[in-house]
Design an enzyme around this catalytic site. Sequence first.
Site, PDB file in Angstrom:
ATOM      1  N   ASP A  85      -5.596  -2.022 -35.594  1.00  0.00           N
ATOM      2  CA  ASP A  85      -5.090  -3.225 -36.223  1.00  0.00           C
ATOM      3  C   ASP A  85      -4.168  -3.989 -35.272  1.00  0.00           C
ATOM      4  O   ASP A  85      -3.370  -3.396 -34.537  1.00  0.00           O
ATOM      5  CB  ASP A  85      -4.311  -2.846 -37.487  1.00  0.00           C
ATOM      6  CG  ASP A  85      -3.782  -4.040 -38.240  1.00  0.00           C
ATOM      7  OD1 ASP A  85      -4.594  -4.767 -38.823  1.00  0.00           O
ATOM      8  OD2 ASP A  85      -2.549  -4.251 -38.222  1.00  0.00           O
ATOM      9  N   GLU A 126      -8.906  -5.019 -33.162  1.00  0.00           N
ATOM     10  CA  GLU A 126      -8.740  -6.309 -33.831  1.00  0.00           C
ATOM     11  C   GLU A 126      -7.937  -7.181 -32.874  1.00  0.00           C
ATOM     12  O   GLU A 126      -6.723  -7.021 -32.743  1.00  0.00           O
ATOM     13  CB  GLU A 126      -8.002  -6.166 -35.160  1.00  0.00           C
ATOM     14  CG  GLU A 126      -7.841  -7.504 -35.872  1.00  0.00           C
ATOM     15  CD  GLU A 126      -6.801  -7.480 -36.977  1.00  0.00           C
ATOM     16  OE1 GLU A 126      -6.949  -8.270 -37.933  1.00  0.00           O
ATOM     17  OE2 GLU A 126      -5.836  -6.700 -36.893  1.00  0.00           O
TER      18      GLU A 126
END
Length: 555
Positions: free
Chosen positions: A221, A272
């Site tokens: 993330d 990401e």
Amino acid sequence: MTADPRKQVRVSAAASGPWWRGAVIYQVYPRSFADGNGDGIGDIAGIRSRLNYLSALGVDAIWFSPWYPSPMADAGYDVADHRDIDPVFGSLAEAEALIAEAHALGIRTIVDVVPNHCSAAHPWFQAALAGGPGAPERELFWFRPGRGPNGDQRPTDWVGEFGGPTWTRTTDPDGTPGDWYLHLFAPEQPDLNWDHPRVRAEFEDILRFWFDRGVDGIRIDSAGLLVKDSTLPEIVADRPHPFHDVDGVHEIYRDWRRIADAYPGDRALIGEVWLPDRQRFARYLRPDELHAAFNFDFLGCAWDATALRESIDGTLNAHAPVGAPATWVLANHDVTRQVTRYGRADTRFSFAAKREGIPTDLELGTRRARAAALLSLSLPGAAYVYQGEELGLWEVEDIPPALRQDPMFVRSGGTDPGRDGCRVPLPWSGDASPFGFSPDDASRVPWLPQPAEWKDRTARTQAGDPHSMLELYRRAIALRRTEAALGDGTHTWLPAPDGVLAFRREPGFTCLVNLSGGAVPLPPHTHKLLASGPLDDDRLPPDTAIWLRTPGRSG
């Protein structure tokens, strides 16, 4: 404990390298996938009960959004412990069983890791607060004195990823105002200091913890935010950004790559990375760093032939020098669902442009979403499917404010509708909520309300209907497995009328997508493999895509 290599995995006809180069990866957002215990919140028991559905869909891997212990200030992206499971979702033993059961069906597993920040409930942060100034745990975060004579001004004027300020002031143990701490997201998500060796060692151990339990990949993330300029300069145009894509982040991922490569079975790191600069983006994909990263340029692209071709070319050209596979993403847990997005006058996605009350033609959006599915699933590389897109679900935009939970909505004062609309629990069966999401004897309603109109979008209603979105996805994913041209491989543009995308994949496969205002003739072909909608004799109507088997080779 190091898990045995996969005993059974799905193999595409085009598979000639590691699985992650051409896989179809399905994102499960656990809170909204399936509720096994009837409390209105999805859980691991619910996921396990639906594994056969995912197997029938044909996906190669499942990516699980965070399921760790968390106060849920940001739907689980405020992690208190990366080595356990939040009781609302189940237990670590259940997660291990889920991983094993998925492997038995030939499905690989990917877990989310959130390294930029942790929860304010994390033991490190709690110790940092309790210890006051000088506590060693404060070095694991970004504690700084405030500006001004009384220290009552924030250390910087940075704006957060959710909007609003990025610093919150603490109260010292004696009750006096203390230092400030940095949080690029919500105040409940303090940023970790990646200059500290203890932080680096902690996350290297977390990777090993999940690889030891058999997961095949780690999704990272906010992968471009970890490292900050320690001088904390203000953000100034034409100067290096103080926390976006700081060069030191690459050393972290080189260390992580060495860990992943030490395990059997082609373990993968997937980032990401939100970056507009494709060359900077590609640096994350060098052979000694991440294996793959999400393609947000394609996700946010308008439904326009010129724009899509430029995005596809830019993506492939950026990946080619580093030898990394492209990824093709139409939706995820953060963005407006494509059925809604493609039904608007402006079909692009950006966080800055999100507003409520935008007119939407769901019939048009559905037609375009079907065509976009065939486009994304036929491009070279890996394809991601966000739960519910295979059912043709739209963005739920009429959630009452009192029921919304996304901090984006709260921190914007309600001007940003937030992300709850793409996170509404899935409809599985039945004519009314909870549509099979929860058991019939559930004690609570789903955590977000489901539209009554979804009775026509349940998995049970669509199964076996050759015209449904679900069967379109099933057939397309099945063809990816049998057509040697699909998955990783070549891509060659073909001549086409204005507003039409046409490309060839070798051997003998052509995709045609009509984004123009009129029907266009099909090119020479030997067989029609799959179309996203009805044809007009041998002509392809607007907002429709088709896969063809074609003779000969291009060039």
